[in-house]
Write a protein that holds these residues in place. Sequence first.
Motif, PDB file in Angstrom:
ATOM      1  N   GLY A 133      80.536 -16.400 -45.910  1.00 16.94           N
ATOM      2  CA  GLY A 133      80.909 -17.441 -45.020  1.00 16.94           C
ATOM      3  C   GLY A 133      79.825 -18.226 -44.254  1.00 16.94           C
ATOM      4  N   THR A 134      78.627 -18.051 -45.019  1.00 19.25           N
ATOM      5  CA  THR A 134      77.282 -18.622 -44.704  1.00 19.25           C
ATOM      6  C   THR A 134      77.231 -20.044 -45.084  1.00 19.25           C
ATOM      7  N   HIS A 135      77.047 -21.147 -44.333  1.00 21.48           N
ATOM      8  CA  HIS A 135      77.044 -22.510 -44.599  1.00 21.48           C
ATOM      9  C   HIS A 135      75.568 -22.988 -44.873  1.00 21.48           C
ATOM     10  N   TYR A 136      75.487 -23.419 -46.014  1.00 19.49           N
ATOM     11  CA  TYR A 136      73.987 -23.902 -46.448  1.00 19.49           C
ATOM     12  C   TYR A 136      73.923 -25.414 -46.713  1.00 19.49           C
ATOM     13  N   LEU A 137      73.374 -26.062 -45.851  1.00 21.32           N
ATOM     14  CA  LEU A 137      73.130 -27.500 -45.966  1.00 21.32           C
ATOM     15  C   LEU A 137      72.138 -27.863 -47.370  1.00 21.32           C
ATOM     16  N   ILE A 138      72.996 -28.492 -48.142  1.00 21.78           N
ATOM     17  CA  ILE A 138      72.223 -28.882 -49.599  1.00 21.78           C
ATOM     18  C   ILE A 138      71.697 -30.381 -49.436  1.00 21.78           C
ATOM     19  N   ASP A 139      72.448 -31.073 -49.294  1.00 21.91           N
ATOM     20  CA  ASP A 139      71.961 -32.783 -49.250  1.00 21.91           C
ATOM     21  C   ASP A 139      72.595 -33.659 -48.388  1.00 21.91           C
TER      22      ASP A 139
ATOM     23  N   VAL B 264      72.813 -55.814 -32.635  1.00 23.66           N
ATOM     24  CA  VAL B 264      73.479 -55.683 -33.649  1.00 23.66           C
ATOM     25  C   VAL B 264      73.541 -54.035 -33.941  1.00 23.66           C
ATOM     26  N   LEU B 265      74.778 -53.606 -34.347  1.00 23.02           N
ATOM     27  CA  LEU B 265      74.969 -52.314 -34.527  1.00 23.02           C
ATOM     28  C   LEU B 265      74.839 -52.186 -36.178  1.00 23.02           C
ATOM     29  N   TRP B 266      73.736 -51.255 -36.665  1.00 21.91           N
ATOM     30  CA  TRP B 266      73.530 -51.074 -38.024  1.00 21.91           C
ATOM     31  C   TRP B 266      74.168 -49.734 -38.731  1.00 21.91           C
ATOM     32  N   VAL B 267      74.677 -49.935 -39.799  1.00 23.30           N
ATOM     33  CA  VAL B 267      75.470 -48.491 -40.469  1.00 23.30           C
ATOM     34  C   VAL B 267      74.938 -48.637 -41.945  1.00 23.30           C
ATOM     35  N   ASN B 268      73.887 -47.907 -42.056  1.00 22.40           N
ATOM     36  CA  ASN B 268      72.638 -47.665 -41.377  1.00 22.40           C
ATOM     37  C   ASN B 268      71.454 -48.630 -41.539  1.00 22.40           C
ATOM     38  N   ARG B 269      70.389 -48.300 -40.817  1.00 21.35           N
ATOM     39  CA  ARG B 269      69.267 -49.169 -40.706  1.00 21.35           C
ATOM     40  C   ARG B 269      68.826 -49.010 -41.923  1.00 21.35           C
ATOM     41  N   PRO B 270      68.162 -49.763 -42.946  1.00 28.49           N
ATOM     42  CA  PRO B 270      67.673 -49.459 -44.163  1.00 28.49           C
ATOM     43  C   PRO B 270      66.574 -48.538 -44.109  1.00 28.49           C
ATOM     44  N   GLU B 271      65.496 -48.740 -43.252  1.00 29.04           N
ATOM     45  CA  GLU B 271      64.448 -47.889 -43.035  1.00 29.04           C
ATOM     46  C   GLU B 271      64.701 -46.549 -42.680  1.00 29.04           C
ATOM     47  N   ARG B 272      66.143 -46.294 -42.123  1.00 31.96           N
ATOM     48  CA  ARG B 272      66.553 -44.785 -41.723  1.00 31.96           C
ATOM     49  C   ARG B 272      66.895 -44.348 -43.104  1.00 31.96           C
ATOM     50  N   ASN B 273      67.677 -45.079 -43.900  1.00 31.53           N
ATOM     51  CA  ASN B 273      68.217 -44.615 -45.086  1.00 31.53           C
ATOM     52  C   ASN B 273      66.944 -44.135 -46.222  1.00 31.53           C
ATOM     53  N   ALA B 274      65.855 -45.019 -46.034  1.00 30.57           N
ATOM     54  CA  ALA B 274      64.747 -44.695 -46.771  1.00 30.57           C
ATOM     55  C   ALA B 274      63.938 -43.548 -46.458  1.00 30.57           C
ATOM     56  N   ASP B 275      63.965 -43.536 -44.962  1.00 33.78           N
ATOM     57  CA  ASP B 275      63.196 -41.975 -44.692  1.00 33.78           C
ATOM     58  C   ASP B 275      63.848 -40.980 -44.669  1.00 33.78           C
ATOM     59  N   CYS B 276      65.111 -40.875 -45.261  1.00 37.44           N
ATOM     60  CA  CYS B 276      66.101 -39.748 -45.668  1.00 37.44           C
ATOM     61  C   CYS B 276      65.694 -39.153 -46.851  1.00 37.44           C
ATOM     62  N   THR B 277      64.565 -38.991 -46.951  1.00 40.18           N
ATOM     63  CA  THR B 277      63.925 -38.172 -48.286  1.00 40.18           C
ATOM     64  C   THR B 277      64.520 -36.458 -48.384  1.00 40.18           C
ATOM     65  N   LYS B 278      64.460 -36.107 -49.561  1.00 45.47           N
ATOM     66  CA  LYS B 278      64.969 -34.771 -49.553  1.00 45.47           C
ATOM     67  C   LYS B 278      64.007 -33.872 -48.724  1.00 45.47           C
ATOM     68  N   PRO B 279      62.605 -33.860 -48.622  1.00 44.75           N
ATOM     69  CA  PRO B 279      61.854 -33.317 -47.809  1.00 44.75           C
ATOM     70  C   PRO B 279      62.184 -33.318 -46.539  1.00 44.75           C
ATOM     71  N   ALA B 280      62.385 -34.569 -46.169  1.00 39.48           N
ATOM     72  CA  ALA B 280      62.705 -34.877 -44.777  1.00 39.48           C
ATOM     73  C   ALA B 280      64.030 -34.325 -44.233  1.00 39.48           C
ATOM     74  N   GLN B 281      65.107 -34.677 -44.860  1.00 38.04           N
ATOM     75  CA  GLN B 281      66.075 -34.111 -44.512  1.00 38.04           C
ATOM     76  C   GLN B 281      66.261 -32.595 -44.495  1.00 38.04           C
ATOM     77  N   LEU B 282      65.929 -31.680 -45.453  1.00 31.34           N
ATOM     78  CA  LEU B 282      65.810 -30.444 -45.308  1.00 31.34           C
ATOM     79  C   LEU B 282      65.004 -29.900 -44.212  1.00 31.34           C
ATOM     80  N   ALA B 283      63.750 -30.468 -43.971  1.00 28.68           N
ATOM     81  CA  ALA B 283      63.193 -29.975 -42.761  1.00 28.68           C
ATOM     82  C   ALA B 283      64.014 -30.081 -41.309  1.00 28.68           C
ATOM     83  N   VAL B 284      64.510 -31.345 -41.270  1.00 26.27           N
ATOM     84  CA  VAL B 284      65.350 -31.801 -40.137  1.00 26.27           C
ATOM     85  C   VAL B 284      66.444 -30.844 -39.992  1.00 26.27           C
ATOM     86  N   ALA B 285      67.054 -30.519 -41.198  1.00 22.07           N
ATOM     87  CA  ALA B 285      68.323 -29.604 -41.012  1.00 22.07           C
ATOM     88  C   ALA B 285      67.805 -28.186 -40.518  1.00 22.07           C
ATOM     89  N   ALA B 286      66.820 -27.710 -40.908  1.00 22.13           N
ATOM     90  CA  ALA B 286      66.256 -26.597 -40.522  1.00 22.13           C
ATOM     91  C   ALA B 286      65.959 -26.323 -39.217  1.00 22.13           C
TER      92      ALA B 286
END
Length: 333
Positions: free
Chosen positions: A297-303, A125-147
């Motif tokens: 022209g520098t791009h910053y990931l915010i959210d 089954v294709l998930w868009v998105n898996r609920p646990e992936r949504n829940a894990d995408c916290t602000k600290p996690a997403q900023l760290a992964v982005a960096a």
Amino acid sequence: MAPSPGQSTRGTKTPRVLVITYALDPTADYVLRELTDRRVPFWRTDLADFPDRSTLTTELLTEGRWGGRMGDELRGVDLSEVRSVWWRKPTPYSFPDTMSGPERRFAASQAKGAVPGVLGSLPGVLWVNRPERNADCTKPAQLAVAARAGLRVPETLITNDPAAVAPFAARCGGHIVTKVFGSIVHTEGGKRGQLYTRRVPPDQYDNPRIGLTAHLFQREITAKAYEIRVTAVAGKLFPVAIHAPDGPARLDWRRDSSSLTHTPVGLPHDVVRGIHTMLGSLGLVCAALDLIVDSDGTHYLIDVNPGGQWAWIDLTRESVTHALADLLEKGTL
């Protein structure tokens, strides 16, 4: 219960696309109308429908998969025929007021263990998105992964220590903002409000109320040229530049969306590469991303918002609608 707008009543015996979102979700309606036009069968429901308006009956089969049905009195899904799940913006399970607080909490934990537990274990089954992936995408996690993915992220401090704010602000040239970790919507005294991004003046650096909970502070991009909302769907990126005039929307465009203008925009190759790497690490098939572009022209990931809105942007609404419909219809990446 009557079908919601765009809900298909034609096609095969049972839907093969399961859509889980709240009842009045106009963004979802665009995609569901497209699926209806394509005669792709689906069933739309919400977690709040369970257990009063929908039921789940399933047994573990000998081959190691769950068989059975989830549905309401009119429609539903045969679990063996589910090919894709769009887990968009469900609202919490609903229980009778006659139940005590402990009873409702226990019932909610039981429902959470059963409904997403069973659906999440269905093979192929294709998930868009898996609920646990949504829940894990916290602000600290997403900023760290982005960096780690090579994207630029504004200097960020998370603390509940008022004494830590002034030194951080000094390193940021005295220009810092504060943001909430999750939803900006809050209710107090029966009134609904929003907690937008706001500047932190020097006389608030040592505010003792900072010690009451965790706070997120970031360097303000003072030389902001414009912002970009990128809607990502299965590797496809749909970026739009957002231009805010001087005023409340300049710091946070959500304050006055009617004042915004949108224009087509491209993304540098390194930013595209970083976004793909970041979303892959976060395990997100679909998300809305916000970036700030400064005068250099520098791009910053915010959210990164796994359930972000996109239908309000005319320039990309049709393209995103078709991309999501294609994905759910196909059932594979």
